[in-house]
Each structure stands twice: as structure tokens, then as C-alpha cells.
Design a protein around this motif. Structure first.
Motif, PDB file in Angstrom:
ATOM      1  N   VAL A 196      33.853  37.565  50.451  1.00  0.00           N
ATOM      2  CA  VAL A 196      34.241  38.170  49.188  1.00  0.00           C
ATOM      3  C   VAL A 196      35.022  37.141  48.392  1.00  0.00           C
ATOM      4  O   VAL A 196      35.808  36.377  48.955  1.00  0.00           O
ATOM      5  N   VAL A 197      34.803  37.094  47.087  1.00  0.00           N
ATOM      6  CA  VAL A 197      35.641  36.307  46.192  1.00  0.00           C
ATOM      7  C   VAL A 197      36.660  37.258  45.579  1.00  0.00           C
ATOM      8  O   VAL A 197      36.297  38.276  44.999  1.00  0.00           O
ATOM      9  N   ARG A 198      37.947  36.925  45.727  1.00  0.00           N
ATOM     10  CA  ARG A 198      39.006  37.805  45.234  1.00  0.00           C
ATOM     11  C   ARG A 198      39.759  37.144  44.079  1.00  0.00           C
ATOM     12  O   ARG A 198      39.919  35.924  44.039  1.00  0.00           O
ATOM     13  N   ASP A 199      40.227  37.985  43.163  1.00  0.00           N
ATOM     14  CA  ASP A 199      41.020  37.478  42.052  1.00  0.00           C
ATOM     15  C   ASP A 199      42.493  37.412  42.442  1.00  0.00           C
ATOM     16  O   ASP A 199      42.854  37.675  43.605  1.00  0.00           O
ATOM     17  N   SER A 200      43.341  37.056  41.496  1.00  0.00           N
ATOM     18  CA  SER A 200      44.751  36.845  41.799  1.00  0.00           C
ATOM     19  C   SER A 200      45.460  38.113  42.252  1.00  0.00           C
ATOM     20  O   SER A 200      46.511  38.052  42.892  1.00  0.00           O
ATOM     21  N   ALA A 201      44.881  39.264  41.945  1.00  0.00           N
ATOM     22  CA  ALA A 201      45.456  40.535  42.373  1.00  0.00           C
ATOM     23  C   ALA A 201      44.882  41.019  43.702  1.00  0.00           C
ATOM     24  O   ALA A 201      45.217  42.102  44.179  1.00  0.00           O
ATOM     25  N   GLY A 202      43.978  40.213  44.298  1.00  0.00           N
ATOM     26  CA  GLY A 202      43.375  40.583  45.571  1.00  0.00           C
ATOM     27  C   GLY A 202      42.152  41.458  45.447  1.00  0.00           C
ATOM     28  O   GLY A 202      41.588  41.896  46.457  1.00  0.00           O
ATOM     29  N   ARG A 203      41.721  41.726  44.219  1.00  0.00           N
ATOM     30  CA  ARG A 203      40.541  42.572  44.021  1.00  0.00           C
ATOM     31  C   ARG A 203      39.264  41.762  44.168  1.00  0.00           C
ATOM     32  O   ARG A 203      39.209  40.595  43.769  1.00  0.00           O
ATOM     33  N   ALA A 204      38.227  42.377  44.730  1.00  0.00           N
ATOM     34  CA  ALA A 204      36.932  41.718  44.865  1.00  0.00           C
ATOM     35  C   ALA A 204      36.306  41.514  43.489  1.00  0.00           C
ATOM     36  O   ALA A 204      36.273  42.443  42.669  1.00  0.00           O
TER      37      ALA A 204
END
Length: 331
Positions: A102-110
Motif C-alpha cells: 500500500v502507498v500511504r499519505d502523510s496521514a497514514g491513509r491508503a
């Protein structure tokens, strides 16, 4: 993938942490049979190249001014606010396994929205640390942002996984994030094959001319032939007549270039020549992988190259013999 040069370097990881021995297996000749990348690219298809020297012996100086290599990047698992979360950290050599991440953003969201580049939202490269196995893969994304694809890594050892993508967020840049992968099994390291000008793959012969130079742009020309006749009807593969990836031996510094020109631009011919403008991040020994498509099949030819330095011998003209298939393409 972004349509130009990009360079990514990262530190080597130790395979011993998995409590078993890993083997990189048998090294390849400069040929990798039929098969099927990434920080930023600088050279776009169709742009006028600025080669330091044209195809030839590749040892002379002069020509146009070169492009300096970009600062090393991509050895990070996180960059630009995005993180590669590799769910599969270990597989068994020689067995079909599911690789997922999974690639996650800075907030940890996929991340679930990507820009399409060269017909795909994300390109995945898997390479063994001995550079004997190379995979250019295109995994499938589920609605929740999980990417997955079956892989079968033929030899044990340490591998590096590269995810090349551009988030759909406005103003987002193309990124390549890297993570380590291990394939368990006996450990038998082998040296790289010697440099040669030609590689043979599934009845095709590919000749490499030009020089890969540290810190300066140079032109690499690859010429495809079969049965002694030039191949003049190459087919587009991911929007180009060829894709070239170079990995530096030792730390797997990553260099990716697309060809000078693209199908349908009015000037680029479908073979036999495919040319690239590339700049190496440093002196060293590299393994080059050329993907090209003909008669509906994608093939990968591989070369060992040493960057041009005074006194560097030219690659041997001795033809290589075909080797077991260790490259692959996936969709």
C-alpha cells in the motif's frame, strides 16, 4: 512513468536478518530472456537529446554539455509525504507468491488516486541484489488502495522493490519509493558477467553502442536484429519503442530513461535503432535492461556496462550465449 531520466540510489540491506541463508543464484550472461520503474525523470520522449557523444566507441570526450545527476533519492521508504508499506517482506524462491503493498499519505491513509503514466497508474520493479533477476511488473489496485501481483522469483537472495507513481493530487511529483524483499533459499553469490556489446534473447540480437558516463549526458543506442536482419517493425510498449533501466552494482543505484522520441511523433522510426540519453550518478559498474516488443511479445536484453573513465576497456565483441529466463513482465 514520467517520460525522462530519473536516478534513485539506496543502501544495500543485509539478507541475514531472516535467520536463513539467501542465494542470488547463477549470474546471467549479458542476456536475459523474455520478460517483463523510480524518482524523477528529466528527458521527455520527443525532446531533443543533448548527447555528449554519438553512438560509437563511447570512449571519447567532447560533444554537448552534460546533465548533472540528480541528488540520490529513493533509498527512502518514505518521501514527499508518501510511504511504501510493503505487506510482503519475504517469499520462498521458486514458488509463486502474492506480492502486496500500500502507498500511504502523510496521514497514514491508503492512496487510491493516481495519475496514469505510460498507460499505468503505477510501475513496479523488482531486482535481485546480484542483478541476476529483474522484473518489470504492473500490479492491480483494489478499491481500498492495496496493490497486488503474483511473483515467482527463481533464485534466493535479497531483492529491492521499487514503486514508481505520481499521486493524483494537484501539483504532486513523480516518486519512487523502495523497500527490501527477501527470497529464502541456499546462498550462492555469483559475479556479474563481463561487459559485452551484444546480447541475445529469444532469437534476437541487440547491440549496444555509446557510453554511460558519470555526471554527464551521453547517448546510448540499441539496435535490434533477428537472423541477421534489422527489425524495423518494433511495437509500442507502454507508449514507447523501448524502455531502459540501469542498476548500479553494489548499492543498486537506479537509473531510468525513456527513448529519444516516441511512436507517432512523425520522426521516430519503429526500429531497428532505439536511442536514449542518460547520465550515470557515478562511476561504477551497471547492469542495463532493455525492454522491447515485437510480434506481440515483450523481450528483455541485458548488458553489463562500466562507466566511461580513462583507460576503461571497451566491452568484448564476443557474443553472449542465451541464459535461463530471469526476467519477467507482469500486468
Amino acid at each position: 512513468m514520467h517520460a525522462g531520466l530519473r536516478i534513485t540510489a539506496f543502501t544495500a540491506a543485509l539478507a541475514a536478518t531472516f535467520g536463513t541463508a539467501y542465494g542470488v543464484g547463477e549470474a546471467l550472461d549479458p542476456v536475459i530472456d523474455d520478460a517483463t520503474p523510480t524518482a524523477r525523470h528529466d528527458t521527455h520522449p520527443g525532446a531533443s537529446p543533448e548527447p555528449e557523444s554519438g553512438p560509437g566507441d563511447g570512449e571519447g570526450d567532447g560533444g554537448h554539455g552534460g546533465h548533472e545527476a540528480e541528488p540520490a533519492g529513493g533509498l527512502q521508504i518514505s518521501e514527499g509525504g508518501y510511504t511504501l508499506d510493503l505487506a510482503t517482506a519475504r517469499v520462498a524462491a521458486g514458488k509463486r507468491s502474492e506480492l502486496s503493498f500500500v502507498v500511504r499519505d502523510s496521514a497514514g491513509r491508503a492512496v487510491t488516486a493516481y495519475q496514469r503514466e505510460h498507460d499505468k497508474e503505477l510501475h513496479l520493479i523488482v531486482a535481485s541484489r546480484d542483478l541476476g533477476t529483474y522484473r518489470h511488473l504492473h500490479p492491480t489496485r483494489a478499491a481500498d488502495g492495496t496493490w497486488s501481483i503474483p511473483v515467482d522469483l527463481p533464485r534466493a537472495g535479497g531483492y529491492r522493490v521499487f514503486a514508481d507513481f505520481t499521486p493524483a493530487k494537484k501539483g504532486a511529483e513523480n516518486l519512487t519509493l523502495g523497500a527490501d524483499l527477501a527470497a529464502s533459499g541456499p546462498y550462492e553469490p555469483q559475479p556479474l558477467p563481463a561487459p559485452r556489446r551484444t546480447a541475445k534473447v529469444h532469437g534476437y540480437e541487440v547491440r549496444l553502442d555509446g557510453a554511460l558516463r558519470p555526471g554527464r549526458a551521453g547517448e546510448l543506442q540499441l539496435t535490434v536484429s533477428r537472423a541477421g536482419r534489422p527489425v524495423t517493425d518494433l511495437q509500442p510498449y507502454l507508449g514507447a519503442y523501448g524502455h531502459l533501466v540501469a542498476l548500479r552494482s553494489g548499492d543498486l543505484a537506479y537509473l531510468h530513461v525513456h527513448p529519444n522520441g516516441e511512436p507517432g511523433d512523425g520522426t521516430t522510426k519503429p526500429g531497428p535503432d532505439v536511442s536514449f540519453t542518460a547520465t550515470a550518478p557515478s562511476t561504477g559498474t551497471y547492469r542495463l535492461f532493455l525492454d522491447f516488443k515485437h510480434e506481440g511479445k515483450v523481450h528483455t536484453a541485458a548488458f553489463t556496462v562500466r562507466t566511461g573513465t580513462p583507460g576503461t576497456p571497451a566491452p568484448s565483441e564476443e557474443p553472449a550465449t542465451p541464459h535461463d529466463d530471469t526476467s519477467g513482465h507482469g500486468h
